[in-house]
Every structure is written in C-alpha cells, then in structure tokens.
Design an enzyme around this catalytic site. Structure first.
Site, PDB file in Angstrom:
ATOM      1  N   ASN A   1       0.862  -1.189   0.000  1.00 54.92           N
ATOM      2  CA  ASN A   1       0.000   0.000   0.000  1.00 54.92           C
ATOM      3  C   ASN A   1       0.899   1.241   0.000  1.00 54.92           C
ATOM      4  OD1 ASN A   1      -1.449   2.274   1.031  1.00 54.92           O
ATOM      5  ND2 ASN A   1      -3.116   0.879   1.542  1.00 54.92           N
TER       6      ASN A   1
ATOM      7  N   ARG B   1      -9.647   7.807  -1.108  1.00 56.04           N
ATOM      8  CA  ARG B   1     -10.590   8.270  -0.077  1.00 56.04           C
ATOM      9  C   ARG B   1     -11.483   9.376  -0.604  1.00 56.04           C
ATOM     10  NH1 ARG B   1     -10.243   7.556   5.282  1.00 56.04           N
ATOM     11  NH2 ARG B   1      -8.773   5.987   5.995  1.00 56.04           N
TER      12      ARG B   1
ATOM     13  N   ARG C   1      -7.267  12.674   0.552  1.00 58.54           N
ATOM     14  CA  ARG C   1      -6.186  13.211   1.388  1.00 58.54           C
ATOM     15  C   ARG C   1      -4.799  12.749   0.933  1.00 58.54           C
ATOM     16  NH1 ARG C   1      -7.137   9.842   6.925  1.00 58.54           N
ATOM     17  NH2 ARG C   1      -9.220  10.687   6.699  1.00 58.54           N
TER      18      ARG C   1
ATOM     19  N   GLU D   1      -8.666   0.307  -2.738  1.00 57.26           N
ATOM     20  CA  GLU D   1      -9.606   0.272  -1.620  1.00 57.26           C
ATOM     21  C   GLU D   1     -10.601   1.415  -1.804  1.00 57.26           C
ATOM     22  OE1 GLU D   1      -7.225   0.710   1.863  1.00 57.26           O
ATOM     23  OE2 GLU D   1      -6.169  -1.163   1.534  1.00 57.26           O
TER      24      GLU D   1
ATOM     25  N   THR E   1      -8.054   3.472   8.355  1.00 56.65           N
ATOM     26  CA  THR E   1      -9.253   2.641   8.415  1.00 56.65           C
ATOM     27  C   THR E   1      -9.375   2.056   9.821  1.00 56.65           C
ATOM     28  OG1 THR E   1      -8.772   2.087   6.126  1.00 56.65           O
ATOM     29  CG2 THR E   1     -10.510   0.822   7.201  1.00 56.65           C
TER      30      THR E   1
ATOM     31  N   HIS F   1      -3.394  -4.756   7.774  1.00 58.52           N
ATOM     32  CA  HIS F   1      -3.518  -3.593   8.649  1.00 58.52           C
ATOM     33  C   HIS F   1      -2.639  -3.764   9.886  1.00 58.52           C
ATOM     34  CE1 HIS F   1      -5.051   0.164  10.207  1.00 58.52           C
ATOM     35  NE2 HIS F   1      -5.585   0.353   9.019  1.00 58.52           N
TER      36      HIS F   1
HETATM   37  N1  PXP Z   1      -5.779  -3.170   4.328  1.00 63.25           N
HETATM   38  C1  PXP Z   1      -6.709  -2.173   4.372  1.00 63.25           C
HETATM   39  C2  PXP Z   1      -8.113  -2.492   4.014  1.00 63.25           C
HETATM   40  C3  PXP Z   1      -6.352  -0.863   4.722  1.00 63.25           C
HETATM   41  O1  PXP Z   1      -7.287   0.111   4.766  1.00 63.25           O
HETATM   42  C4  PXP Z   1      -4.995  -0.582   5.002  1.00 63.25           C
HETATM   43  C5  PXP Z   1      -4.584   0.812   5.321  1.00 63.25           C
HETATM   44  O2  PXP Z   1      -4.825   1.653   4.243  1.00 63.25           O
HETATM   45  C6  PXP Z   1      -4.070  -1.647   4.929  1.00 63.25           C
HETATM   46  C7  PXP Z   1      -4.500  -2.927   4.617  1.00 63.25           C
HETATM   47  C8  PXP Z   1      -2.624  -1.431   5.224  1.00 63.25           C
HETATM   48  O3  PXP Z   1      -2.475  -1.108   6.568  1.00 63.25           O
HETATM   49  P1  PXP Z   1      -1.096  -0.568   7.103  1.00 63.25           P
HETATM   50  O4  PXP Z   1      -0.847   0.745   6.441  1.00 63.25           O
HETATM   51  O5  PXP Z   1      -1.282  -0.460   8.581  1.00 63.25           O
HETATM   52  O6  PXP Z   1      -0.051  -1.593   6.725  1.00 63.25           O
END
Ligand code: PXP
Length: 235
Positions: free
Chosen positions: A6, A44, A48, A69, A100, A190
């Site tokens: 990401n 988003r 942002r 996403e 999120t 996440h």
């Molecule tokens: N999965 C989803 C659905 C998310 O919203 C995010 C954050 O944008 C991530 C994974 C990645 O999370 P992190 O940035 O904490 O690695």
C-alpha cells in the site's frame, strides 16, 4: 504468499507540500521491480493522499496487479468502473479517521455491499470485503457475493499483551478457515510489520497480505527497495 504494498503514504508526503513529489507512481514501479505481487491504494472521499490522477496512471503503467480500496460511495464507484483496476477492496470510511478504523459491517450494509460487488464484478473487477475476524461477518460474506475477504489484523497488531495477541491470532486463524471452507479467497492486513507478520503469514488459508505504513516508514531510512525486499524475505 502474495504481497500487496500500500503506497498511500508516499502520496501523504507529497500532499504535505502540495507539490508533485514524491510521486506514488514512481514508487509503484520500484515496488514492482523488487518483486511484490501488486500495488494497493485507497482512494478516499476526501482525497487526502491518493488522487484520481494516481489511480489512472497506476492503471496505465503497472505491470502487475492494482488493488484499489474504496468505500460504498457511488461517486467513487463510478470513477473506479471507468478505470477498471484488477481488484477492489471494500472498506468503511469516516472522514475524521486517521486510518481505516475497523472492518466493513457487511451484516448492516449487506445490500449496498452486494450491489457494489455486482457492479464491480460485471466489469471483471475482483472484489474483496475488509472485515473483522468475526464468524457472523464471515458467514455473511458469501451472501454479498465477494470473491475474497481481507481480515483486519489491527487488533492483533495493536495487542498490548502476549495473551491478547495470541487470542487475536486464534480468531484470525478461525476466520481464515471458515472463509476458506466457503470457497472465499483469504487476505489479511492492517498494522503488519517486520515483527508481527510471520505468525499471520504462516496461516495456510491466507494467500495475500496488504502492508503499507510500516514499509513506507522503513523506506525513509533504508530505501523503498530494501524495505520491500526485507518483508518479502520474511514471507
Ligand atoms: N488493508 C486495508 C483495508 C487498509 O485500509 C490498510 C490501510 O490503508 C491496509 C490494509 C494497510 O495497513 P497498514 O498501512 O497499517 O499496513
């Protein structure tokens, strides 16, 4: 194990200055060349970090896999349908949130989720619902017709004690097994980083991880290529 990186926070740094550097599209090329499975971005409602321009250019330049996403928002959905990324992960969204905050409540929003999934699938876009590792939610996922679920690992990542972390790991394992038994593909993400990713990566049913903040944070010190490679080595 597939790694989706990401790259939202490359765009966060860009937006801090309001100019065109650093460019998430350049970052995506480095991530791809390092061997990641694909790129994930979150478009988003408040734009942002990632903007339409980024998603358009990523779609045109990526050689691997683009996962976007999105929330259950009709304006974003129309834009995404015009882009046709490889996959979309449906997430909840609150304008005030920093990141999120939890999974999508697909029990409460079963109909809008199903409608969005059907529209995306009609365009050949693979669909994922980002949900908590909760049995009732997992059981609802097939009713929404999603192809995959992404299990929210943030409670596991944020656990303050070993016991709490173990409990969360068990919940994630159970959720992964149930989802897999329904024929759903299982992803997770996440809050994952170098120190907590391996127990999650060992769960047999999980085939994809999406990791963002920790990789971009480390890249500031060691470079993006090394930050991605180090996670790939752990997986
Ligand atoms: N999965 C989803 C659905 C998310 O919203 C995010 C954050 O944008 C991530 C994974 C990645 O999370 P992190 O940035 O904490 O690695």
């Amino acid at each position: 194990m597939r790694l989706g990186v990401n790259i939202d926070h490359i765009a966060t740094i860009r937006e801090a200055r309001g100019i065109d550097l650093p460019d998430p599209v350049q970052a995506a090329a480095i991530v791809e060349l390092t061997g990641a499975y694909g790129i994930t971005v979150h478009l988003r409602k408040d734009r942002r970090h990632i903007k339409e321009r980024d998603v358009e250019l990523l779609k045109r330049t990526l050689k691997t896999h683009l996962n976007v996403e999105i929330s259950l928002d009709s304006e974003i959905l129309e834009f995404i349908k015009s882009i046709q990324p490889d996959a979309c992960c449906l997430v909840p969204e609150r304008v005030e949130e920093i990141t999120t905050e939890g999974g999508l409540n697909i029990i409460k929003f079963i109909q809008p989720t199903k409608n969005t999934v059907q529209e995306l699938k009609a365009m050949g876009i693979k669909t994922t619902a980002f949900i908590e590792p909760d049995e009732e939610l997992i059981k609802t996922a097939p009713k929404c017709e999603v192809d995959a679920i992404e299990i929210n690992t943030s409670k596991y990542a944020d656990a303050k004690t070993i016991k709490d972390r173990q409990n969360e790991l068990v919940r994630i394992k159970n959720a992964a097994q149930i989802a897999h038994s329904f024929g759903l593909e299982v992803h997770a993400g996440h809050g994952l980083n170098w120190y907590n990713v391996q127990p999650i990566a060992k769960i047999q049913e999980i085939v994809e991880l999406n990791i963002g903040h920790s990789i971009i944070a480390r890249a500031i010190f060691v470079g993006l290529e090394r930050a991605v490679k180090e996670i790939l080595d752990l997986l």
